[in-house]
Scaffold this motif. Structure first.
Motif, PDB file in Angstrom:
ATOM      1  N   GLU A  11       0.837  -1.187   0.000  1.00 58.45           N
ATOM      2  CA  GLU A  11       0.000   0.000   0.000  1.00 58.45           C
ATOM      3  C   GLU A  11       0.878   1.246   0.000  1.00 58.45           C
ATOM      4  N   VAL A  12       0.411   2.271  -0.699  1.00 55.19           N
ATOM      5  CA  VAL A  12       1.083   3.563  -0.732  1.00 55.19           C
ATOM      6  C   VAL A  12       0.050   4.631  -0.419  1.00 55.19           C
ATOM      7  N   PHE A  13       0.423   5.575   0.428  1.00 57.95           N
ATOM      8  CA  PHE A  13      -0.448   6.694   0.754  1.00 57.95           C
ATOM      9  C   PHE A  13       0.216   7.996   0.314  1.00 57.95           C
ATOM     10  N   ARG A  14      -0.561   8.848  -0.357  1.00 61.77           N
ATOM     11  CA  ARG A  14      -0.122  10.204  -0.670  1.00 61.77           C
ATOM     12  C   ARG A  14      -0.906  11.152   0.232  1.00 61.77           C
ATOM     13  N   VAL A  15      -0.201  11.853   1.098  1.00 61.39           N
ATOM     14  CA  VAL A  15      -0.839  12.744   2.065  1.00 61.39           C
ATOM     15  C   VAL A  15      -0.076  14.070   2.110  1.00 61.39           C
ATOM     16  N   ASP A  16      -0.594  15.002   2.910  1.00 59.30           N
ATOM     17  CA  ASP A  16       0.047  16.313   3.069  1.00 59.30           C
ATOM     18  C   ASP A  16       0.364  16.920   1.706  1.00 59.30           C
ATOM     19  N   THR A  17      -0.641  16.926   0.829  1.00 56.06           N
ATOM     20  CA  THR A  17      -0.436  17.391  -0.537  1.00 56.06           C
ATOM     21  C   THR A  17      -0.397  18.917  -0.605  1.00 56.06           C
ATOM     22  N   ASN A  18       0.389  19.395  -1.555  1.00 53.99           N
ATOM     23  CA  ASN A  18       0.516  20.827  -1.799  1.00 53.99           C
ATOM     24  C   ASN A  18       0.569  21.076  -3.295  1.00 53.99           C
ATOM     25  N   GLY A  19      -0.356  21.906  -3.799  1.00 55.78           N
ATOM     26  CA  GLY A  19      -0.361  22.246  -5.216  1.00 55.78           C
ATOM     27  C   GLY A  19      -0.792  21.092  -6.094  1.00 55.78           C
ATOM     28  N   GLY A  20      -0.471  21.208  -7.388  1.00 66.16           N
ATOM     29  CA  GLY A  20      -0.743  20.135  -8.335  1.00 66.16           C
ATOM     30  C   GLY A  20      -2.050  20.215  -9.091  1.00 66.16           C
ATOM     31  N   GLN A  21      -2.962  21.103  -8.665  1.00 69.75           N
ATOM     32  CA  GLN A  21      -4.252  21.185  -9.347  1.00 69.75           C
ATOM     33  C   GLN A  21      -4.154  22.070 -10.582  1.00 69.75           C
ATOM     34  N   PRO A  22      -4.799  21.663 -11.680  1.00 70.33           N
ATOM     35  CA  PRO A  22      -4.779  22.465 -12.910  1.00 70.33           C
ATOM     36  C   PRO A  22      -5.825  23.573 -12.849  1.00 70.33           C
ATOM     37  N   PRO A  23      -5.799  24.500 -13.797  1.00 70.75           N
ATOM     38  CA  PRO A  23      -6.898  25.466 -13.914  1.00 70.75           C
ATOM     39  C   PRO A  23      -8.226  24.734 -14.091  1.00 70.75           C
ATOM     40  N   THR A  24      -9.307  25.380 -13.741  1.00 60.04           N
ATOM     41  CA  THR A  24     -10.616  24.722 -13.776  1.00 60.04           C
ATOM     42  C   THR A  24     -11.142  24.523 -15.188  1.00 60.04           C
ATOM     43  N   GLN A  25     -10.656  25.293 -16.157  1.00 60.95           N
ATOM     44  CA  GLN A  25     -11.165  25.170 -17.517  1.00 60.95           C
ATOM     45  C   GLN A  25     -10.033  25.247 -18.530  1.00 60.95           C
ATOM     46  N   CYS A  26     -10.308  24.687 -19.707  1.00 59.01           N
ATOM     47  CA  CYS A  26      -9.380  24.792 -20.836  1.00 59.01           C
ATOM     48  C   CYS A  26     -10.210  24.824 -22.107  1.00 59.01           C
ATOM     49  N   ALA A  27      -9.539  25.042 -23.222  1.00 61.15           N
ATOM     50  CA  ALA A  27     -10.223  25.095 -24.511  1.00 61.15           C
ATOM     51  C   ALA A  27      -9.505  24.200 -25.502  1.00 61.15           C
ATOM     52  N   ALA A  28     -10.248  23.739 -26.500  1.00 64.79           N
ATOM     53  CA  ALA A  28      -9.672  22.886 -27.533  1.00 64.79           C
ATOM     54  C   ALA A  28      -8.437  23.552 -28.130  1.00 64.79           C
ATOM     55  N   GLY A  29      -7.361  22.799 -28.243  1.00 62.74           N
ATOM     56  CA  GLY A  29      -6.128  23.341 -28.782  1.00 62.74           C
ATOM     57  C   GLY A  29      -5.150  23.822 -27.738  1.00 62.74           C
ATOM     58  N   ASP A  30      -5.595  23.906 -26.476  1.00 62.15           N
ATOM     59  CA  ASP A  30      -4.674  24.312 -25.407  1.00 62.15           C
ATOM     60  C   ASP A  30      -3.570  23.273 -25.247  1.00 62.15           C
ATOM     61  N   SER A  31      -2.383  23.743 -24.963  1.00 64.52           N
ATOM     62  CA  SER A  31      -1.242  22.844 -24.813  1.00 64.52           C
ATOM     63  C   SER A  31      -1.336  22.041 -23.523  1.00 64.52           C
ATOM     64  N   ASN A  32      -0.646  20.924 -23.499  1.00 60.60           N
ATOM     65  CA  ASN A  32      -0.500  20.175 -22.254  1.00 60.60           C
ATOM     66  C   ASN A  32       0.226  21.047 -21.234  1.00 60.60           C
ATOM     67  N   ILE A  33      -0.076  20.836 -19.967  1.00 64.80           N
ATOM     68  CA  ILE A  33       0.544  21.644 -18.920  1.00 64.80           C
ATOM     69  C   ILE A  33       1.112  20.756 -17.821  1.00 64.80           C
ATOM     70  N   THR A  34       2.077  21.301 -17.109  1.00 62.94           N
ATOM     71  CA  THR A  34       2.605  20.660 -15.903  1.00 62.94           C
ATOM     72  C   THR A  34       2.374  21.610 -14.741  1.00 62.94           C
ATOM     73  N   VAL A  35       1.965  21.062 -13.606  1.00 60.45           N
ATOM     74  CA  VAL A  35       1.675  21.865 -12.421  1.00 60.45           C
ATOM     75  C   VAL A  35       2.524  21.350 -11.264  1.00 60.45           C
ATOM     76  N   LYS A  36       3.320  22.205 -10.686  1.00 53.35           N
ATOM     77  CA  LYS A  36       4.220  21.794  -9.607  1.00 53.35           C
ATOM     78  C   LYS A  36       3.444  21.352  -8.375  1.00 53.35           C
ATOM     79  N   TYR A  37       4.012  20.366  -7.665  1.00 56.35           N
ATOM     80  CA  TYR A  37       3.390  19.877  -6.437  1.00 56.35           C
ATOM     81  C   TYR A  37       4.444  19.287  -5.523  1.00 56.35           C
ATOM     82  N   ALA A  38       4.046  19.070  -4.281  1.00 53.73           N
ATOM     83  CA  ALA A  38       4.840  18.298  -3.319  1.00 53.73           C
ATOM     84  C   ALA A  38       3.873  17.551  -2.416  1.00 53.73           C
ATOM     85  N   ALA A  39       4.308  16.414  -1.910  1.00 54.12           N
ATOM     86  CA  ALA A  39       3.460  15.606  -1.030  1.00 54.12           C
ATOM     87  C   ALA A  39       4.333  14.655  -0.233  1.00 54.12           C
ATOM     88  N   GLN A  40       3.743  14.115   0.826  1.00 56.66           N
ATOM     89  CA  GLN A  40       4.424  13.081   1.611  1.00 56.66           C
ATOM     90  C   GLN A  40       3.884  11.718   1.172  1.00 56.66           C
TER      91      GLN A  40
END
Length: 227
Positions: free
Chosen positions: A193-222
Motif C-alpha cells: 500500500e502507498v499513501f499520498r498525504v500532506d499534498t501541496n499544489g498540483g491542481q490544474p486550472p478549472t477550464q481549458c479550450a480545444a487546442g490548449d497545450s498540455n501543462i505541468t503543475v508543480k506539487y509536493a506531497a508526503q
C-alpha cells in the motif's frame, strides 16, 4: 519569482531548525512511526503498523485538455522522492512538504534536487526513487509507479518498485491541492500500500479550450510505503 541566491537566504531559518547533519542518515528508524489520517472519513484507512519508507515527492502533475468537457485531465506525474524518515518525530516533519512546495513553486532556474539539498532534509539529500506513470499492467490506461530500483538502499534490486491502483481518494481541504490517496499494489514488491498525504499544489486550472497545450503543475506531497 525568487532567484536561487535569494532562495538561499529565504530558507536559512528552516535549515537551522533541522537536526544537525551528523544525525541525518538514510532510512532512520521508523518502528514507532504511524500514519495519521483525518477522522470521520472512510476513504483513507491507515495501517496500524510502521511504514517501510516515508518520502517527500517533489515534481509535477501533468495534464491535457479534454476538449469535450473543457477541463484538464490527468495524464501522469513526474517526481523525485527524497527520504524524510529522519524527520519523523521532529517539528519539521509535518511542515516539510509545504516548505518544499513553497520553495519549488516560487522559484525558477532551480532543480528539485537543489530544493531538497538547500533545505537539508536528508543526509546527502538521499533520493529514494522516482515517481511516474506507466501502462496499466492489469488493465487499460495508465497507472502510477514508484521506482526505487536505481537509488538509495534499494539500488540494484529489480523488484524495488510498485505499480498501484487507487482504492481511496480524499480531497484536500484546500482546493489548490491534489487529493490525498490510498493506493494498493498491483505489481512490484516495494510496498503493498502507498499513501499520498500532506499534498501541496498540483491542481490544474478549472477550464481549458480545444487546442490548449498540455501543462505541468508543480506539487509536493508526503508518501508513505507499507509492506
Amino acid at each position: 519569482m525568487l532567484t536561487f541566491s535569494i532562495l538561499a537566504l529565504v530558507i536559512l531559518g528552516y535549515a537551522d531548525a533541522l537536526p544537525s547533519k551528523g544525525h541525518l542518515r538514510t532510512s532512520c528508524d521508523l518502528s514507532c512511526a504511524r500514519l495519521q489520517v483525518p477522522a470521520n472519513q472512510t476513504q483513507l484507512i491507515a495501517p496500524t503498523y510502521a511504514p517501510s519508507f516515508i518520502g517527500i515527492g517533489v515534481g509535477t502533475q501533468n495534464y491535457t485538455c479534454n476538449a469535450t468537457e473543457s477541463t484538464y485531465a490527468l495524464v501522469g506525474a513526474v517526481a523525485e522522492l527524497f527520504d524524510s524518515s529522519c524527520l519523523y518525530g521532529t517539528p519539521t516533519f509535518e511542515s516539510a512538504p509545504t516548505t518544499a512546495y513553497d520553495v519549488w513553486s516560487a522559484t525558477t532556474g532551480i532543480t528539485i534536487q537543489e530544493v531538497i539539498t538547500m533545505m537539508g532534509l536528508t543526509h546527502d539529500s538521499t533520493v529514494l526513487g522516482q515517481h511516474y506513470y506507466v501502462l496499466n499492467p492489469v488493465g487499460s490506461g495508465l497507472s502510477p509507479k514508484w521506482d526505487f530500483t536505481s537509488s538509495g538502499v534499494t539500488a540494484g534490486n529489480s523488484n524495488a518498485y510498485v505499480i498501484g491502483a487507487k482504492i481511496g481518494d480524499l480531497p484536500s481541504s484546500n482546493s489548490s491541492n491534489i487529493d490525498n490517496l490510498m493506493v494498493k499494489a498491483v505489481e512490484g514488491e516495494l510496498a503493498v500500500e502507498v499513501f499520498r498525504v500532506d499534498t501541496n499544489g498540483g491542481q490544474p486550472p478549472t477550464q481549458c479550450a480545444a487546442g490548449d497545450s498540455n501543462i505541468t503543475v508543480k506539487y509536493a506531497a508526503q508518501y508513505w510505503f507499507f509492506q
